[in-house]
Motif scaffolding. Structure first.
Motif, PDB file in Angstrom:
ATOM      1  N   SER A 149       1.378  -1.910  -0.899  1.00 15.69           N
ATOM      2  CA  SER A 149       0.175  -1.949  -1.291  1.00 15.69           C
ATOM      3  C   SER A 149      -0.435  -0.625  -1.016  1.00 15.69           C
ATOM      4  CB  SER A 149      -0.569  -3.209  -0.914  1.00 15.69           C
ATOM      5  OG  SER A 149      -0.152  -4.159  -1.493  1.00 15.69           O
ATOM      6  N   ALA A 150      -0.490   0.081   0.419  1.00 19.46           N
ATOM      7  CA  ALA A 150      -1.043   1.048   0.701  1.00 19.46           C
ATOM      8  C   ALA A 150      -0.747   2.364  -0.047  1.00 19.46           C
ATOM      9  CB  ALA A 150      -0.813   1.356   2.267  1.00 19.46           C
ATOM     10  N   VAL A 151       0.554   2.358  -0.619  1.00 20.27           N
ATOM     11  CA  VAL A 151       0.901   3.418  -1.373  1.00 20.27           C
ATOM     12  C   VAL A 151       0.277   3.473  -2.756  1.00 20.27           C
ATOM     13  CG1 VAL A 151       2.936   4.575  -2.460  1.00 20.27           C
ATOM     14  CG2 VAL A 151       3.007   3.733   0.024  1.00 20.27           C
ATOM     15  N   GLN A 152       0.122   2.317  -3.225  1.00 21.61           N
ATOM     16  CA  GLN A 152      -0.399   2.080  -4.509  1.00 21.61           C
ATOM     17  C   GLN A 152      -1.973   2.238  -4.431  1.00 21.61           C
ATOM     18  OE1 GLN A 152       0.955  -1.815  -5.935  1.00 21.61           O
ATOM     19  NE2 GLN A 152       3.223  -1.087  -6.215  1.00 21.61           N
ATOM     20  N   ARG A 153      -2.526   1.924  -3.543  1.00 27.00           N
ATOM     21  CA  ARG A 153      -3.746   2.106  -3.399  1.00 27.00           C
ATOM     22  C   ARG A 153      -4.385   3.598  -3.061  1.00 27.00           C
ATOM     23  NH1 ARG A 153      -6.481  -0.368   0.675  1.00 27.00           N
ATOM     24  NH2 ARG A 153      -8.426  -0.682  -0.372  1.00 27.00           N
ATOM     25  N   LEU A 171      12.114   0.139   7.283  1.00 26.41           N
ATOM     26  CA  LEU A 171      11.471   0.062   5.859  1.00 26.41           C
ATOM     27  C   LEU A 171      11.178  -1.248   5.418  1.00 26.41           C
ATOM     28  CD1 LEU A 171      10.016   1.331   3.452  1.00 26.41           C
ATOM     29  CD2 LEU A 171      12.337   1.924   2.320  1.00 26.41           C
ATOM     30  N   GLU A 172      12.258  -1.999   5.531  1.00 28.53           N
ATOM     31  CA  GLU A 172      12.305  -3.541   4.940  1.00 28.53           C
ATOM     32  C   GLU A 172      11.276  -4.342   5.700  1.00 28.53           C
ATOM     33  OE1 GLU A 172      15.781  -1.373   3.490  1.00 28.53           O
ATOM     34  OE2 GLU A 172      15.010  -1.771   5.704  1.00 28.53           O
ATOM     35  N   GLY A 173      11.161  -4.086   7.247  1.00 25.62           N
ATOM     36  CA  GLY A 173      10.323  -4.901   8.084  1.00 25.62           C
ATOM     37  C   GLY A 173       8.765  -4.419   7.477  1.00 25.62           C
ATOM     38  N   LEU A 174       8.531  -3.157   7.062  1.00 25.31           N
ATOM     39  CA  LEU A 174       7.247  -2.631   6.738  1.00 25.31           C
ATOM     40  C   LEU A 174       6.928  -3.195   5.557  1.00 25.31           C
ATOM     41  CD1 LEU A 174       4.696  -0.738   6.951  1.00 25.31           C
ATOM     42  CD2 LEU A 174       6.199   1.035   6.042  1.00 25.31           C
ATOM     43  N   VAL A 175       7.820  -3.417   4.468  1.00 26.78           N
ATOM     44  CA  VAL A 175       7.676  -3.835   3.256  1.00 26.78           C
ATOM     45  C   VAL A 175       7.184  -5.523   3.390  1.00 26.78           C
ATOM     46  CG1 VAL A 175       8.775  -4.711   0.914  1.00 26.78           C
ATOM     47  CG2 VAL A 175       8.965  -2.264   1.826  1.00 26.78           C
ATOM     48  N   ALA A 176       7.768  -6.267   4.321  1.00 23.48           N
ATOM     49  CA  ALA A 176       7.494  -7.425   4.682  1.00 23.48           C
ATOM     50  C   ALA A 176       6.246  -7.804   4.988  1.00 23.48           C
ATOM     51  CB  ALA A 176       8.410  -7.996   5.664  1.00 23.48           C
ATOM     52  N   LEU A 177       5.394  -6.702   6.005  1.00 23.54           N
ATOM     53  CA  LEU A 177       4.275  -6.682   6.298  1.00 23.54           C
ATOM     54  C   LEU A 177       3.146  -6.491   5.003  1.00 23.54           C
ATOM     55  CD1 LEU A 177       4.562  -4.879   9.633  1.00 23.54           C
ATOM     56  CD2 LEU A 177       4.036  -7.386   9.189  1.00 23.54           C
ATOM     57  N   ASN A 178       3.794  -5.295   4.160  1.00 22.69           N
ATOM     58  CA  ASN A 178       2.920  -4.907   3.114  1.00 22.69           C
ATOM     59  C   ASN A 178       1.493  -4.715   3.472  1.00 22.69           C
ATOM     60  OD1 ASN A 178       2.702  -3.767   0.431  1.00 22.69           O
ATOM     61  ND2 ASN A 178       2.263  -5.922  -0.175  1.00 22.69           N
ATOM     62  N   PRO A 179       1.290  -3.498   4.336  1.00 19.12           N
ATOM     63  CA  PRO A 179      -0.300  -3.288   4.466  1.00 19.12           C
ATOM     64  C   PRO A 179      -0.808  -2.741   3.275  1.00 19.12           C
ATOM     65  CG  PRO A 179       1.293  -1.784   5.643  1.00 19.12           C
ATOM     66  CD  PRO A 179       2.195  -2.927   4.934  1.00 19.12           C
ATOM     67  N   GLN A 180      -2.218  -2.972   3.262  1.00 26.02           N
ATOM     68  CA  GLN A 180      -2.878  -2.268   2.440  1.00 26.02           C
ATOM     69  C   GLN A 180      -3.508  -0.830   2.886  1.00 26.02           C
ATOM     70  OE1 GLN A 180      -6.012  -4.421  -0.113  1.00 26.02           O
ATOM     71  NE2 GLN A 180      -5.235  -6.497   0.855  1.00 26.02           N
ATOM     72  N   THR A 181      -3.588  -0.553   4.238  1.00 19.70           N
ATOM     73  CA  THR A 181      -3.808   0.481   4.791  1.00 19.70           C
ATOM     74  C   THR A 181      -2.652   1.256   5.605  1.00 19.70           C
ATOM     75  OG1 THR A 181      -6.157   0.118   4.373  1.00 19.70           O
ATOM     76  CG2 THR A 181      -5.514   1.830   6.080  1.00 19.70           C
ATOM     77  N   LEU A 182      -2.322   2.204   5.520  1.00 23.01           N
ATOM     78  CA  LEU A 182      -1.215   2.748   6.470  1.00 23.01           C
ATOM     79  C   LEU A 182      -1.855   4.071   7.105  1.00 23.01           C
ATOM     80  CD1 LEU A 182       1.780   2.079   7.389  1.00 23.01           C
ATOM     81  CD2 LEU A 182       2.650   3.206   5.545  1.00 23.01           C
ATOM     82  N   VAL A 183      -1.639   4.013   8.453  1.00 18.26           N
ATOM     83  CA  VAL A 183      -2.049   5.084   9.292  1.00 18.26           C
ATOM     84  C   VAL A 183      -0.766   5.709   9.913  1.00 18.26           C
ATOM     85  CG1 VAL A 183      -3.540   6.075  10.766  1.00 18.26           C
ATOM     86  CG2 VAL A 183      -4.277   4.050   9.468  1.00 18.26           C
TER      87      VAL A 183
END
Length: 308
Positions: free
Chosen positions: A259-263, A223-235
């Motif tokens: 960002s993907a969650v917030q968007r 999860l921390e690694g994903l947060v570091a990427l902070n994608p705007q779109t998550l598939v």
């Protein structure tokens, strides 16, 4: 004697014209003629053969060793195929009993048993599990040659390209890069632009945020690694009968900062159909769902493709 001589000469010429040589991951395979009896040890090979109009005599359709069995879209098409164990644990005895003229194996999954398979029948190995869309398309052409359906293989790929071009009309060219991952109860495995599904989405016009990590086209991320990427779109690719690890991650404040969650741009697809079939039949389903989900538009997904 003269007629017999010419008959034998004609047969020799015919045999020579039917002979073929193909390259694969473990070398070169030479056959005197295209084959009819094929055992396919990966779902993508079964998918490809069926798309070419050829039913393999055997295939790894079993659920041994934790394998989930054939993807849902493929199950209805495999009724006449004899099961030869699971992909990870094919039964050599079952394969031999089917008297195959050709075995098609995965260069990664079956690397350890390739020498044994090659003693049972001529065996071609391809990168399916670790292959890209281009790799799988190249395999379609080779498999088409091996079973005497080269023209059909070329037509399959032409139809596929036409379908992809039509899908691109739905793409938002300003959409941000995506991160795609297979999610199980215990792992979050991202797929780079060189994995099958990662390269497929790029072929449709969306940009993959990730390249391979060393020689790994797909690799685990925290999860921390994903947060570091902070994608705007998550598939995400999940199984309907499993609770993905992201269910727990959603309880963590870090997840809500993505960002993907917030968007509202978290898209969910069936991982069995999307990441385990990897053939021309699966691809038609994937193109349709990529459009239906609004992923190509970079719009909020409808409930059928939204994380619950």
């Amino acid at each position: 004697m003269t007629s017999t001589f010419f008959s034998l000469s004609a047969l020799a010429l015919l045999s020579s014209s039917l002979a073929l040589t193909v390259k694969h991951e473990r070398g070169t395979l030479e056959l005197s003629a295209p084959v009819k009896r094929v055992v396919a040890l990966e779902y993508s090979f079964i998918d490809t053969l069926l798309a070419l109009g050829v039913t393999p005599v055997g295939g790894t359709l079993g659920t041994q060793g934790g394998d989930r069995g054939a993807p849902p879209y493929l199950r209805a098409l495999t009724g006449k195929i004899t099961a030869t164990g699971s992909r990870a644990q094919p039964s050599l005895e079952a394969v031999l009993a089917l008297r195959p003229q050709l075995i098609i194996a995965d260069a990664f999954v079956h690397s350890g048993i390739y020498p044994q398979l090659a003693t049972l029948a001529p065996t071609a190995a391809f990168q399916s599990r670790r292959g890209s869309l281009d790799d799988l398309n190249a395999q379609t052409l080779v498999i088409g040659r091996l079973v005497g359906r080269e023209a059909a293989a070329k037509q399959l790929l032409a139809d596929q390209q036409s379908l992809i071009r039509k899908a691109k009309a739905f793409v938002n060219k300003k959409a941000a890069p995506f991160v795609a991952a297979v999610v199980t109860p215990n792992s979050f495995t991202v797929h780079s632009n060189q994995s099958f599904v990662g390269s497929f989405l790029e072929a449709l016009g969306r940009k993959n945020a990730l390249s391979p990590k060393g020689d790994q086209t797909q690799y685990e991320l925290s999860l921390e690694g994903l947060v570091a990427l902070n994608p705007q779109t998550l598939v995400l690719f999940t199984a309907p009968d499993e609770l993905p690890v992201t269910r727990e991650w959603k309880k963590n404040p870090l997840w809500q900062k993505l960002s993907a969650v917030q968007r509202g741009r978290v898209y969910v697809f069936d991982r069995d159909n999307w990441t385990r079939g990897r053939g021309p039949v699966a691809l038609k389903l994937m193109v349709a769902q990529a459009i239906e989900s609004r992923l190509l538009l970079d719009a909020a997904p409808p409930s059928a493709f939204r994380e619950q």
